[in-house]
Write an enzyme that holds these catalytic residues in place. Structure first.
Site, mmCIF file in Angstrom:
data_model
loop_
_atom_site.group_PDB
_atom_site.id
_atom_site.type_symbol
_atom_site.label_atom_id
_atom_site.label_comp_id
_atom_site.label_asym_id
_atom_site.label_seq_id
_atom_site.Cartn_x
_atom_site.Cartn_y
_atom_site.Cartn_z
ATOM 1 N N GLY A 14 45.559 60.845 -65.593
ATOM 2 C CA GLY A 14 45.586 59.415 -65.331
ATOM 3 C C GLY A 14 46.759 58.673 -65.923
ATOM 4 C CG LEU A 95 40.819 61.364 -49.306
ATOM 5 C CD1 LEU A 95 41.428 60.007 -49.615
ATOM 6 C CD2 LEU A 95 39.351 61.407 -49.718
ATOM 7 C CG HIS A 111 54.486 63.334 -52.898
ATOM 8 N ND1 HIS A 111 53.562 64.345 -53.085
ATOM 9 C CD2 HIS A 111 55.648 63.943 -52.567
ATOM 10 C CE1 HIS A 111 54.150 65.508 -52.862
ATOM 11 N NE2 HIS A 111 55.409 65.300 -52.547
ATOM 12 C CB VAL A 146 48.982 66.562 -46.735
ATOM 13 C CG1 VAL A 146 49.353 66.560 -48.217
ATOM 14 C CG2 VAL A 146 47.522 66.977 -46.555
ATOM 15 C CG ASP A 147 52.014 64.690 -49.938
ATOM 16 O OD1 ASP A 147 51.309 63.859 -50.523
ATOM 17 O OD2 ASP A 147 52.143 65.866 -50.330
#
Length: 218
Positions: A14, A95, A111, A146-147
């Site tokens: 985090g 997701l 990213h 993704v990304d």
């Protein structure tokens, strides 16, 4: 003016969450964190949320019994918290397209590369092996691939000859901590729009460089 309600979804330490917590602690910052959610019970980010007195919770993917039920529980938790923007910060699950579409243009990610270069994992090792002179980080709206997704902000970081993946990661992470709160600030101020899958920033002409990497004469 009401502050934008943000939820942060994590899987680990985090550090980007902490950057957002620190930014939101400034009274003039136009956003606040209303919930921190982790898919890992031992994620250090949950302790950061606790220390900052931010509501937080762990949703156990195994207990939910599959991605669909996990995402349903996540969606319910986000709605209950009143989240208007969801910030993925080291969240290590992909997701589903349905979840992403439901939160379209309200779901962002950071990213550690200059997308579209080096999507996926092991970005720093791959940048070094490719002989890249520059790498960096990208804040973007999430799409089902993704990304991918419209790029909000990017910042470049040089790759130096004696870099290791660890040293490069440390320098990129420092830059991540600068641009993620700035992206949230711009969204909270209503300065971000998506037009034909390209982000437009109010007050910034298309084609201008990032304020984090100005060039002479820009």
């Amino acid at each position: 003016m009401a502050r934008l309600k943000c939820a942060v979804v994590i899987s680990g330490r985090g550090s980007n969450l902490q950057a957002l917590i620190d930014a939101c602690a400034t009274p003039s910052f136009p956003a606040e964190i209303v919930n921190v959610i982790s898919d890992k019970a031992d994620a250090a980010g949950l302790k950061r949320a606790q220390a900052a007195k931010i509501p937080h919770r762990f949703i156990d993917p195994k207990e939910q019994g599959g991605r669909a039920r996990f995402e349903s529980a996540l969606d319910e938790a986000l709605i209950e918290s009143g989240a208007e923007l969801v910030c993925l910060a080291g969240f290590m699950r992909v997701l589903s397209a349905g979840f992403v579409e439901k939160w379209r243009d309200k779901l962002i990610n950071i990213h550690p590369s200059l997308l579209p270069a080096f999507p996926g994992l092991h970005t720093h090792q791959r940048a070094i092996e490719a002989g890249a002179r520059l790498t960096g980080c990208t804040v973007h709206f999430v799409r089902s691939d993704v990304d991918s997704g419209p790029i909000i902000l990017q910042a470049a970081v040089p790759v130096v000859p004696d870099d290791t993946p660890e040293t490069l990661a440390d320098r990129v992470l420092t830059t991540e901590h600068r641009i993620y709160p700035e992206a949230v600030r711009l969204i909270a101020l209503g300065r971000i729009t998506v037009v034909d899958e390209v982000v437009r920033i109010d007050g910034v002409k298309p084609g201008k460089t990032s304020p984090f990497n100005p060039v002479p004469g820009d």
